[in-house]
Structures are given as structure tokens and as C-alpha cells.
Design an enzyme around this catalytic site. Structure first.
Site, PDB file in Angstrom:
ATOM      1  N   LEU A 159       0.847  -1.192   0.000  1.00 12.10           N
ATOM      2  CA  LEU A 159       0.000   0.000   0.000  1.00 12.10           C
ATOM      3  C   LEU A 159       0.880   1.238   0.000  1.00 12.10           C
ATOM      4  CD1 LEU A 159      -3.216   0.610   2.082  1.00 12.10           C
ATOM      5  CD2 LEU A 159      -1.599   2.440   1.631  1.00 12.10           C
ATOM      6  N   HIS A 189       7.092   3.249  11.005  1.00 12.89           N
ATOM      7  CA  HIS A 189       7.575   4.478  10.369  1.00 12.89           C
ATOM      8  C   HIS A 189       6.479   5.538  10.449  1.00 12.89           C
ATOM      9  CE1 HIS A 189       8.867   7.115   7.043  1.00 12.89           C
ATOM     10  NE2 HIS A 189      10.071   6.584   7.192  1.00 12.89           N
TER      11      HIS A 189
END
Length: 373
Positions: A125, A229
Site C-alpha cells: 500500500l 515508520h
């Protein structure tokens, strides 16, 4: 915006996405030949007749229907860890006894394991920064679950998502910066390339099978275990709202968490409904009550190789029927014919909806079309 299966003509865009997404985005590495093979594999996967999940990999692109620009990607691996090992670290609490039961202490270790073999994995994604707009991220994430609801025979009972771990702007991972001194003095990019390309023996040679104790790590490495992240935080939150949870398994290279959920328990799988499309010209009449049951929805045809999906506020349940009213122009984009099977997933409902005024509840797609195509 239209979601559709990737085609060979999308190779240049996929290379661009793999390049700009950075080295931590390990499911798409900037290798043109490898990406070309990935596209071919996806095209073949969509075209197969499937009764149980195998080595299929489904890669979708999000296309701007006005300009033709590729805005992002999203993917599903039908049975991860079958064609090549899927290996994680499992976090364990280890109790040490010092001869006296009152003097025992607990510490954490990481142990290499293959826990998720055969599970379906959502992956790849990525929404390009220049195309970030309302509902684009939702469409990329949730359309995968709509597709699973339409074609459950193609996917496993458990769905996982390996989340990108913490790394800096130069692509350096604090977790790998410590680990490499214990295993192999490779930079993070080289290690991810070897792992993602399925280099035989890489994991067995470089990643130890014995426990690694977190007390021996640097504080920087220890603090990022199970963390994502900063660009991945919205995706994690979205998956958690779907029902996904972290059960203690983390990535071998960056320490990012793997989330899991039984397929049937995923909110968007449960909320995908199959119906028939009926057409209407023009836009929804704002004075009509027909469209107030939900403001927007992901709508798709019920195909596999010719799958198309979009997010729109120009569909609504037909009064007194289980049909879905679809605006003519949208129907053309989705390759829908009058009366053909369509599915939809409401993204939101208006505050005016009450317990007494519920939309008709069609059976979920998973109950109706298991082997229909």
C-alpha cells in the site's frame, strides 16, 4: 479515482512508486525486471480459476480517472510464506531463576520463527504524496477487504499486515544498525534487497536461530521494536480500526510489527454487501430521502480479472428493494451493466440515521457468491 488490477502498461509508474517510496518499503524494490515479473504474476493471478489460495499475488493500482495518472498501489498475497519463507522475530518474556524463587527476573528475547506460513498478507500500500486527497487512503486500504469478501476462496482464514518499521530519511534503521553487528555487516538497503529477492540461505546464514536478548541492544534499537515508520502510522491506525492486532511478531530487519486478524472478523469484510445495480442519469437529488442512508461508499463490480472499484457519494439503496442505484457515468467507469452484480461498502452514515430507519441489510458477499465466478 478508480481501483483496478495492474497491467504491464503500468510498469513505469510502478518503478517510480518503488523509487520514491524509499528502501524501507520492502514489498516493492526499485528493480525494473523484478517489478515486471511481479506485474506478470499479478495478471496471471487475477486470471486463474482458484478454489483455494496458492502462490497468487494480486496487485492493484489507483488511477486518476480524469488524467490517467497512477496515484498509488495496494496488494494482497494469497498465501504468504509458501513459495519462499516468511520469517519473523517472536518477542518472548524469559524468566531466569537464580536458585532462589524470590530472586528470579524476567527479560525479553527475540527468537526467529515461521509463524504465519499460509496466511493471506495485505501489502504494497502506497499513496504517492502528490495525490493525497480525501478518501484515497481509505480506498487503497479497504478495497482489499472488499475483494476478499467477493472472492473468499482465494484467501486464507487469517490475514496479516507487515508494517514498515522505523527508519530515518536516509533509509537507515536503528534496529538493523544494531543487528548487523551481530549477524552481517551489510547496510540496510543491501539486506532488504537480499531478503526481498528471496536469496537462498540469506536468513539461515545471517539471522541467528538462537535468542537475541533486548537488554544487549542499544536503546535506539530497543525503542523501535514493534513501532512503525511515521508515514505508516495512518495505515496502522486504519488496520486497527478494522480489527487487526499486534501479537508480538516483528520484522527481522527493521523490527516493525506484524498485525493480524481472522478474515471473517475484519470490519470491512463484514460490511461488504452484494446487490444488483440499477441506473440513474444525473446526480443524486439533494431533496430526496433516498440517499441519506450513507454519505459515501466504496462501490465495485463483482468481477475478478476485470475488477473495478471507486469511492463515491453518488450511490444509494433503491427504495423498497435491495438494489443499488448507481449514476450512469460511474457505472461506465466500473464496467457495470444494468442489473449486473455489484457490491458496496458504506464508508460513513449520516447522523439522521436511526435504529428505526436502517438501510436494507443484504447478505454479506461472503455468504452469496463463494464460487460464483
Amino acid at each position: 479515482m478508480i481501483i483496478r488490477p495492474i497491467t504491464p502498461g503500468d510498469l513505469d509508474a510502478l518503478v517510480q512508486i518503488a523509487t520514491e517510496s524509499g528502501p524501507g518499503f520492502t514489498s516493492l524494490m526499485p528493480d525494473r525486471d523484478a517489478l515486471s515479473r511481479k506485474i506478470d504474476h499479478s495478471v496471471d493471478s487475477f486470471a486463474r480459476t482458484v478454489t483455494k489460495p496458492g502462490d497468487e499475488h494480486y496487485l492493484f493500482v489507483l488511477e486518476d480517472s480524469t488524467t490517467g495518472d497512477i496515484m498509488g498501489t495496494t496488494g494482497i498475497e494469497a498465501a504468504a510464506g509458501v513459495s519462499r519463507p516468511l520469517v519473523h522475530f517472536r518477542r518472548n518474556a524469559v524468566i531466569h531463576h537464580a536458585g532462589d524463587r524470590q530472586k528470579r527476573h524476567t527479560e525479553e528475547s527475540l527468537i526467529r520463527c515461521q509463524h504465519y506460513t499460509g496466511c493471506t498478507e495485505v501489502c504494497s500500500l502506497y499513496l504517492r504524496p502528490g495525490f493525497r486527497r480525501a478518501n484515497a487512503g481509505k480506498l487503497l486500504s479497504r478495497v482489499r477487504f472488499l475483494f476478499m469478501a467477493l472472492h473468499p476462496e482465494r484467501f486464507g482464514d487469517t490475514v496479516i499486515a507487515e508494517m514498515r518499521g522505523v527508519s530515518d530519511r536516509s533509509g537507515q534503521s536503528p534496529f538493523w544498525d544494531w543487528l548487523k553487528h551481530q549477524v552481517a555487516d551489510l547496510d540496510f538497503l543491501s539486506a532488504t534487497q537480499l531478503a526481498c529477492c528471496g536469496q537462498s540461505g540469506f536468513i539461515e546464514e545471517f539471522i541467528p536461530a538462537k535468542p537475541l536478548y533486548t537488554r544487549q541492544m542499544t536503546s535506539e534499537a530497543r525503542e523501535v521494536i514493534g513501532q512503525v515508520h511515521e508515514d505508516t502510522r495512518p495505515a496502522r491506525h486504519m488496520l486497527e480500526r478494522e480489527g487487526f492486532r499486534h501479537r508480538g511478531f516483528v520484522d527481522l530487519l527493521d523490527g516493525g510489527p506484524t498485525l493480524e486478524c481472522p478474515r471473517q472478523d475484519i470490519a470491512s469484510v463484514r460490511d461488504t454487501f452484494l446487490t444488483r445495480a440499477v441506473f440513474r442519469k444525473g446526480e443524486k437529488d439533494p431533496a430526496s430521502n433516498a440517499g441519506e442512508l450513507f454519505n459515501s461508499a466504496i462501490v465495485a463490480n463483482a468481477s475478478c480479472s476485470e475488477f473495478r472499484a471507486s469511492v463515491t457519494d453518488q450511490v444509494w439503496p433503491a427504495p423498497d428493494t435491495n438494489n443499488l442505484v448507481v449514476q450512469d457515468q460511474l457505472a461506465k467507469l466500473l464496467n457495470l451493466d444494468e442489473g449486473s452484480l455489484a457490491c458496496y461498502m458504506p464508508l460513513s452514515q449520516t447522523g439522521q440515521q436511526s435504529q428505526e430507519h436502517q438501510q436494507p441489510r443484504q447478505k454479506p458477499a461472503t455468504e452469496e457468491i463463494r464460487y460464483a465466478y
